[in-house]
Write an enzyme that holds these catalytic residues in place. Structure first.
Site, PDB file in Angstrom:
ATOM      1  N   HIS A  24       0.906  -1.249   0.022  1.00  0.00           N
ATOM      2  CA  HIS A  24      -0.291  -0.007   0.031  1.00  0.00           C
ATOM      3  C   HIS A  24       1.002   1.335   0.032  1.00  0.00           C
ATOM      4  O   HIS A  24       0.341   2.177   0.427  1.00  0.00           O
ATOM      5  CB  HIS A  24      -0.921   0.017   1.198  1.00  0.00           C
ATOM      6  CG  HIS A  24      -1.990  -1.184   1.081  1.00  0.00           C
ATOM      7  ND1 HIS A  24      -2.216  -2.047   0.321  1.00  0.00           N
ATOM      8  CD2 HIS A  24      -3.118  -1.111   1.851  1.00  0.00           C
ATOM      9  CE1 HIS A  24      -3.008  -2.947   0.552  1.00  0.00           C
ATOM     10  NE2 HIS A  24      -3.740  -2.506   1.701  1.00  0.00           N
ATOM     11  N   HIS A  79     -14.849  -5.216   3.750  1.00  0.00           N
ATOM     12  CA  HIS A  79     -14.007  -3.887   3.971  1.00  0.00           C
ATOM     13  C   HIS A  79     -13.893  -3.435   2.434  1.00  0.00           C
ATOM     14  O   HIS A  79     -13.478  -4.189   1.676  1.00  0.00           O
ATOM     15  CB  HIS A  79     -12.710  -4.463   4.296  1.00  0.00           C
ATOM     16  CG  HIS A  79     -11.684  -3.237   4.520  1.00  0.00           C
ATOM     17  ND1 HIS A  79     -11.912  -2.026   4.629  1.00  0.00           N
ATOM     18  CD2 HIS A  79     -10.251  -3.585   4.530  1.00  0.00           C
ATOM     19  CE1 HIS A  79     -10.796  -1.432   4.817  1.00  0.00           C
ATOM     20  NE2 HIS A  79      -9.821  -2.368   4.623  1.00  0.00           N
ATOM     21  N   GLU A  81     -11.542  -1.218   1.065  1.00  0.00           N
ATOM     22  CA  GLU A  81     -10.107  -0.995   0.568  1.00  0.00           C
ATOM     23  C   GLU A  81      -9.791  -1.846  -0.828  1.00  0.00           C
ATOM     24  O   GLU A  81     -10.428  -2.754  -0.803  1.00  0.00           O
ATOM     25  CB  GLU A  81      -9.026  -1.089   1.742  1.00  0.00           C
ATOM     26  CG  GLU A  81      -7.806  -0.272   1.195  1.00  0.00           C
ATOM     27  CD  GLU A  81      -6.825  -0.109   2.375  1.00  0.00           C
ATOM     28  OE1 GLU A  81      -6.789  -0.969   3.212  1.00  0.00           O
ATOM     29  OE2 GLU A  81      -5.698   0.515   1.873  1.00  0.00           O
ATOM     30  N   ASP A  83      -7.670  -3.537  -2.064  1.00  0.00           N
ATOM     31  CA  ASP A  83      -6.903  -4.817  -2.188  1.00  0.00           C
ATOM     32  C   ASP A  83      -8.227  -5.814  -1.818  1.00  0.00           C
ATOM     33  O   ASP A  83      -7.816  -6.982  -2.019  1.00  0.00           O
ATOM     34  CB  ASP A  83      -5.973  -4.819  -1.202  1.00  0.00           C
ATOM     35  CG  ASP A  83      -6.184  -4.532   0.151  1.00  0.00           C
ATOM     36  OD1 ASP A  83      -6.911  -3.714   0.550  1.00  0.00           O
ATOM     37  OD2 ASP A  83      -5.421  -5.087   1.100  1.00  0.00           O
ATOM     38  N   HIS A 146      -9.353  -1.511  10.051  1.00  0.00           N
ATOM     39  CA  HIS A 146      -8.562  -0.303  10.075  1.00  0.00           C
ATOM     40  C   HIS A 146      -9.447   0.909   9.831  1.00  0.00           C
ATOM     41  O   HIS A 146      -8.824   1.988   9.497  1.00  0.00           O
ATOM     42  CB  HIS A 146      -7.258  -0.360   9.975  1.00  0.00           C
ATOM     43  CG  HIS A 146      -7.063  -0.772   8.501  1.00  0.00           C
ATOM     44  ND1 HIS A 146      -6.148   0.247   7.682  1.00  0.00           N
ATOM     45  CD2 HIS A 146      -7.192  -1.539   7.413  1.00  0.00           C
ATOM     46  CE1 HIS A 146      -5.931  -0.140   6.293  1.00  0.00           C
ATOM     47  NE2 HIS A 146      -6.752  -1.214   6.307  1.00  0.00           N
ATOM     48  N   ASP A 165      -9.131  -7.086   7.619  1.00  0.00           N
ATOM     49  CA  ASP A 165      -7.730  -7.063   7.817  1.00  0.00           C
ATOM     50  C   ASP A 165      -7.088  -7.424   9.264  1.00  0.00           C
ATOM     51  O   ASP A 165      -5.846  -7.961   9.311  1.00  0.00           O
ATOM     52  CB  ASP A 165      -7.244  -5.572   7.712  1.00  0.00           C
ATOM     53  CG  ASP A 165      -7.237  -5.162   6.141  1.00  0.00           C
ATOM     54  OD1 ASP A 165      -6.918  -6.070   5.300  1.00  0.00           O
ATOM     55  OD2 ASP A 165      -7.752  -3.946   5.744  1.00  0.00           O
ATOM     56  N   TYR A 193       2.404  -6.304  11.178  1.00  0.00           N
ATOM     57  CA  TYR A 193       1.318  -5.896  10.449  1.00  0.00           C
ATOM     58  C   TYR A 193       0.584  -4.843  11.307  1.00  0.00           C
ATOM     59  O   TYR A 193       0.117  -3.848  11.016  1.00  0.00           O
ATOM     60  CB  TYR A 193       0.463  -7.316  10.024  1.00  0.00           C
ATOM     61  CG  TYR A 193      -0.874  -6.847   9.283  1.00  0.00           C
ATOM     62  CD1 TYR A 193      -0.820  -6.940   7.827  1.00  0.00           C
ATOM     63  CD2 TYR A 193      -2.104  -6.556   9.816  1.00  0.00           C
ATOM     64  CE1 TYR A 193      -1.719  -6.789   7.199  1.00  0.00           C
ATOM     65  CE2 TYR A 193      -3.162  -6.346   9.242  1.00  0.00           C
ATOM     66  CZ  TYR A 193      -3.138  -6.355   7.925  1.00  0.00           C
ATOM     67  OH  TYR A 193      -4.435  -6.223   7.028  1.00  0.00           O
ATOM     68  N   HIS A 226      -5.687 -11.338   4.821  1.00  0.00           N
ATOM     69  CA  HIS A 226      -4.217 -11.517   4.340  1.00  0.00           C
ATOM     70  C   HIS A 226      -3.541 -12.451   5.155  1.00  0.00           C
ATOM     71  O   HIS A 226      -3.627 -12.662   6.489  1.00  0.00           O
ATOM     72  CB  HIS A 226      -3.473 -10.041   4.685  1.00  0.00           C
ATOM     73  CG  HIS A 226      -4.045  -8.888   3.863  1.00  0.00           C
ATOM     74  ND1 HIS A 226      -3.610  -8.955   2.513  1.00  0.00           N
ATOM     75  CD2 HIS A 226      -4.797  -7.701   4.296  1.00  0.00           C
ATOM     76  CE1 HIS A 226      -4.337  -7.731   2.238  1.00  0.00           C
ATOM     77  NE2 HIS A 226      -4.499  -7.086   3.147  1.00  0.00           N
TER      78      HIS A 226
HETATM   79 FE1  FEO Z   1      -7.375  -2.227   4.469  1.00  0.00          FE
HETATM   80 FE2  FEO Z   1      -6.068  -5.148   3.195  1.00  0.00          FE
HETATM   81  O1  FEO Z   1      -6.883  -3.612   3.209  1.00  0.00           O
END
Ligand code: FEO
Length: 403
Positions: A24, A79, A81, A83, A146, A165, A193, A226
């Site tokens: 990111h 989420h 985001e 990704d 987050h 996440d 992380y 992830h």
């Molecule tokens: Fe907050 Fe893995 O995206």
């Protein structure tokens, strides 16, 4: 990477990003990462989360190895985001799902990202649940874990928490589960992380963990978006998150510096010696060799942060400004620190560093040490004494926490 059945009729259908080392744009991910998506085969076939747009065809082939995409009924977007949602336009066209579940803030963010008001959104909030047939999905908002939209999905029949996440790590691996990889490495990556992504929201972490405990839900698997899935060490990672969030003092200091002609480096070593003489661990990190996210990973269990820079153009070195900006944004709490600086003629960097540390809410041992050109024996002795003072301040913090 072949799909993996993680529970009966529940499949990991994600993508492994083997070679990404820049996560990111702000954190290093030297072990790569994965974008996890999960397919639940029930009366209502449901896809949980997706992958970056550039991997949409990989996701397609993963799902296609189990069913044609048009068989999917629901998409849950925990989420927004990119990704985890980048493939949404592609998926919406291929699947044409009956419903898309997301949090209320997720709904707004999906609109802001993809500008598709006609998608069949079904915003949900904590306490809402849906039936997939044999299974239920209970939704739990996890705001600021987050992003504001973040949400968990819990399937009680399988005791499975899909946590987006949270509880993730940047690990690209042919293994999917925590009992298939080295546990020490997994915990180190989990900590790295957390301390680069979730740290500023530590109070929210504690609140969400308390909510989960109050709800009395049983979890025997945590499937993050992830990295590795937790099935044999669920209590360990839940407890680790409590401890990360708590930021209890530890007898350790990180000495981070940049240097031009090695004077600041000599001072860093002398300070570390002083710290060690007091029985406190010290880790020296040169910013030309360590990325700011690696320093934050090391600061995870360090109460001391000592920063050094020569004066450069009446200020500090660019890499130090980068690190201090990054650290301040991550809002670590309960740290003590100090500044040290070499200079040739004007010598502003000590004050600049001290002000930065204070603005990041670090309790600063003042006045620090400032050395003109190359430090002599007396100047290095002054650095050692600063190290001892920092170590004593760290020990006082630890004692206070233990009292
Ligand atoms: Fe907050 Fe893995 O995206």
């Amino acid at each position: 990477m072949p799909v993996t059945e993680i529970k009966k009729d529940i499949y990991w259908v994600g993508v492994v990003d083997w070679n990404i080392h820049d996560f990111h744009g702000y954190s290093r991910s030297p072990q790569g990462t994965t974008y996890n998506a999960y397919l639940v085969m029930d009366e209502k076939i449901t896809l949980f989360d997706s992958v970056p747009a550039k991997y949409q065809m990989d996701l397609y082939h993963q799902i296609r190895s189990i069913i044609p995409l048009e068989k999917i009924d629901y998409i849950v977007c925990n989420h927004i985001e990119p990704d985890h949602s980048g493939a949404m336009p592609f998926l919406m066209e291929k699947i044409q799902p009956e419903k898309v579940f997301c949090s209320k803030l997720g709904h707004r963010m999906l609109l802001d990202h993809f500008h598709q008001p006609d998608w069949p959104y079904h915003p949900v909030q904590t306490g809402d649940s849906i039936s997939l047939g044999k299974r239920t999905v209970q939704f739990m908002e996890a705001r600021m874990l987050h992003w504001p939209d973040s949400m968990f999905s819990y399937i009680p029949e399988d005791k499975l928490l899909i946590s987006n996440d949270a509880f993730g790590q940047n690990i690209a691996s042919s293994e999917r589960f925590d009992d298939e990889v080295d546990l020490a490495m997994l915990m180190k990556e989990s900590s790295h992380y957390y301390h680069n992504i979730i740290l500023p929201y530590s109070q929210r972490v504690t609140a969400v963990l308390d909510d989960v405990a109050k709800m009395g839900i049983e979890i025997d698997m945590i499937a993050p978006d992830h990295g590795i899935i937790w099935r044999s060490n669920v209590p360990l990672i839940l407890q680790a998150y409590r401890e990360y969030a708590e930021q209890r003092p530890n007898k350790k200091a990180v000495i981070v510096y940049d240097t031009m002609w090695h004077s600041t480096e000599k001072m860093a070593k002398a300070i570390a010696e002083g710290i060690m003489e007091e029985g406190v661990s010290a880790k020296i990190m040169a910013l030309k060799q360590y990325h700011h996210s690696d320093v934050m990973g090391e600061l995870a269990d360090a109460t001391g942060i000592v920063c050094g820079s020569p004066t450069h153009n009446n200020g500090i070195m660019p890499l130090m400004a980068d690190f201090l900006t990054y650290m301040k944004g991550l809002r670590p709490v309960g740290r003590v620190g100090a500044a040290f600086a070499s200079f040739g003629w004007s010598g502003e960097s000590l004050n600049v560093l001290t002000d930065w540390l204070k603005s990041a809410k670090v309790e600063v041992v003042e006045p620090g040490v400032k050395g003109k050109n190359v430090p002599d024996h007396a100047k290095l002795a002054e650095c050692k004494e600063l190290g001892r003072q920092v170590a004593r301040a760290i020990k006082a913090k630890v004692a206070e926490a233990e009292a």
